[in-house]
Design a protein around this motif. Sequence first.
Motif, mmCIF file in Angstrom:
data_model
loop_
_atom_site.group_PDB
_atom_site.id
_atom_site.type_symbol
_atom_site.label_atom_id
_atom_site.label_comp_id
_atom_site.label_asym_id
_atom_site.label_seq_id
_atom_site.Cartn_x
_atom_site.Cartn_y
_atom_site.Cartn_z
ATOM 1 N N ARG A 1 29.090 43.997 63.825
ATOM 2 C CA ARG A 1 28.783 42.621 63.442
ATOM 3 C C ARG A 1 28.570 41.754 64.695
ATOM 4 O O ARG A 1 27.652 40.923 64.749
ATOM 5 C CB ARG A 1 29.916 42.055 62.586
ATOM 6 C CG ARG A 1 29.640 40.660 62.022
ATOM 7 C CD ARG A 1 30.661 40.268 60.970
ATOM 8 N NE ARG A 1 32.016 40.177 61.510
ATOM 9 C CZ ARG A 1 32.983 41.065 61.266
ATOM 10 N NH1 ARG A 1 32.755 42.114 60.486
ATOM 11 N NH2 ARG A 1 34.185 40.897 61.779
ATOM 12 N N GLY B 1 35.011 27.790 61.849
ATOM 13 C CA GLY B 1 34.495 27.119 63.027
ATOM 14 C C GLY B 1 35.483 26.988 64.162
ATOM 15 O O GLY B 1 35.211 26.313 65.160
ATOM 16 N N ALA C 1 32.834 35.124 63.124
ATOM 17 C CA ALA C 1 31.818 34.858 62.105
ATOM 18 C C ALA C 1 30.547 34.288 62.712
ATOM 19 O O ALA C 1 29.466 34.414 62.142
ATOM 20 C CB ALA C 1 32.368 33.891 61.056
ATOM 21 N N SER C 2 30.669 33.639 63.873
ATOM 22 C CA SER C 2 29.494 33.080 64.532
ATOM 23 C C SER C 2 29.719 33.050 66.042
ATOM 24 O O SER C 2 30.856 33.096 66.515
ATOM 25 C CB SER C 2 29.189 31.663 64.017
ATOM 26 O OG SER C 2 30.248 30.774 64.335
ATOM 27 N N VAL C 3 28.616 32.962 66.764
ATOM 28 C CA VAL C 3 28.650 32.951 68.226
ATOM 29 C C VAL C 3 27.810 31.786 68.724
ATOM 30 O O VAL C 3 26.683 31.575 68.255
ATOM 31 C CB VAL C 3 28.111 34.278 68.807
ATOM 32 C CG1 VAL C 3 28.054 34.210 70.325
ATOM 33 C CG2 VAL C 3 28.964 35.458 68.363
ATOM 34 N N ASP C 4 28.351 31.033 69.663
ATOM 35 C CA ASP C 4 27.622 29.924 70.283
ATOM 36 C C ASP C 4 27.406 30.280 71.752
ATOM 37 O O ASP C 4 28.339 30.273 72.548
ATOM 38 C CB ASP C 4 28.426 28.633 70.157
ATOM 39 C CG ASP C 4 27.738 27.440 70.830
ATOM 40 O OD1 ASP C 4 26.621 27.604 71.350
ATOM 41 O OD2 ASP C 4 28.357 26.353 70.851
ATOM 42 N N LEU D 1 25.215 39.557 65.997
ATOM 43 C CA LEU D 1 25.261 38.147 66.380
ATOM 44 C C LEU D 1 24.722 37.923 67.793
ATOM 45 O O LEU D 1 24.162 36.863 68.090
ATOM 46 C CB LEU D 1 26.700 37.633 66.292
ATOM 47 C CG LEU D 1 27.290 37.526 64.873
ATOM 48 C CD1 LEU D 1 28.788 37.249 64.942
ATOM 49 C CD2 LEU D 1 26.582 36.435 64.084
ATOM 50 N N ASP E 1 35.521 31.632 64.155
ATOM 51 C CA ASP E 1 35.792 32.247 62.854
ATOM 52 C C ASP E 1 35.020 31.512 61.765
ATOM 53 O O ASP E 1 34.235 30.587 62.048
ATOM 54 C CB ASP E 1 37.291 32.272 62.578
ATOM 55 C CG ASP E 1 37.928 30.888 62.484
ATOM 56 O OD1 ASP E 1 37.189 29.899 62.258
ATOM 57 O OD2 ASP E 1 39.158 30.791 62.628
ATOM 58 N N ASP E 2 35.248 31.888 60.511
ATOM 59 C CA ASP E 2 34.453 31.301 59.428
ATOM 60 C C ASP E 2 34.806 29.838 59.158
ATOM 61 O O ASP E 2 34.120 29.153 58.399
ATOM 62 C CB ASP E 2 34.574 32.123 58.143
ATOM 63 C CG ASP E 2 36.004 32.338 57.708
ATOM 64 O OD1 ASP E 2 36.915 31.692 58.288
ATOM 65 O OD2 ASP E 2 36.234 33.156 56.792
#
Length: 368
Positions: A230, A162, A176-179, A234, A159-160
């Motif tokens: 979204r 982390g 919010a981000s993908v690793d 990503l 999420d935003d």
Amino acid sequence: MKVVIAPDSFKGSITATDAATAIAEGWASVDPAAEIVRRPMADGGEGTVDAFAAAVADAKRMPITVDGPAGASVRTSWLLLPPTEDAPAGTAVIDLASTSGIELMDRLRPWEADTTGFGQAIAAALEHGVSRLVLGIGSSASTDGGTGLLRALGARFLDDGGAPVAAGARGVLAIASVDMSGLRPPPETFVLTDVTNPLTGPRGTAAVFGPQKGLTEPSDIESVDDALLRLADLLGLDAQHPGTGAAGGVGGALVAWGARLTPGAQEVAELLDLAATIEGADVVVTGEGSYDGQSGDGKVPSFVAGLAASAGARAALVAGRITADADIGLFAGVASLTEIAGSAEAALAEPARHLRQAGAALARSLSD
């Protein structure tokens, strides 16, 4: 007389393997001298593993316990096919239906259901060291964009702040981000599906399939659709690529992983060498639970009927029901379990019995 029996499963009623057995018993009761070859089929949905297990000599079931679509433990198995020249360490066949499928749910959970179990089964096959994966992705319980399966393979969705997001569609809203740095690399991977829908938009997975999984409010469908778009950005995925909307977005997740989407019935038939089996057949019997106006578009019965026609054999159909908009012109004989049993409820209550009756009826009309 050579008769090949190659039905799909009758969803929620009887497996393809048991359906083929019942039809064969019915045919043999009328024509005991017939050479009957059973080749249960699948198109990537439930019964995919069973179809391969019945057709491939020395296939081995590999038991596993995974986290089901609602988080409860599910005891299931994946199938290990013997080594071949193309897959020297063997091929794993895994179906989503037996690990993360909607039939494993006691009720719909549109926000929490996910595909972790499917990813766990894939990870187990990779740990075994297989050279190739064959993945059937029908009967999904969730609209999680395949995040559960990718998480089980090493991806992280944050999420935003982390922190890891929750499982299911609710978690997709918060991504919010993908690793992807820890994601395991895929071997050669075929994904079996009969769905061509894109991931997002009016024909996307949330709009078309979300309501079947409990996403009923238009605002909820719109929110999940936006979140999946979204997610596609990503993952570097084209959200309009055909088939990415299959299984609540699992199709798209697997494409992002490096897999190849392929028409389910065609690929299963090729891997089972069904065309060679049908050579020299007089009659080929196929079927599915509901034969309707959509069944002519790549589903098992229409595909098998095409193989039969190419081999000069007559095709016959057994279905739980045959709707008014269905095109039955491909078949020399048809049998409806609903008509044989007298009602849909009676047909569902004793499918094997009525499939035997259907097999006998087709033998009487086609064995001359």
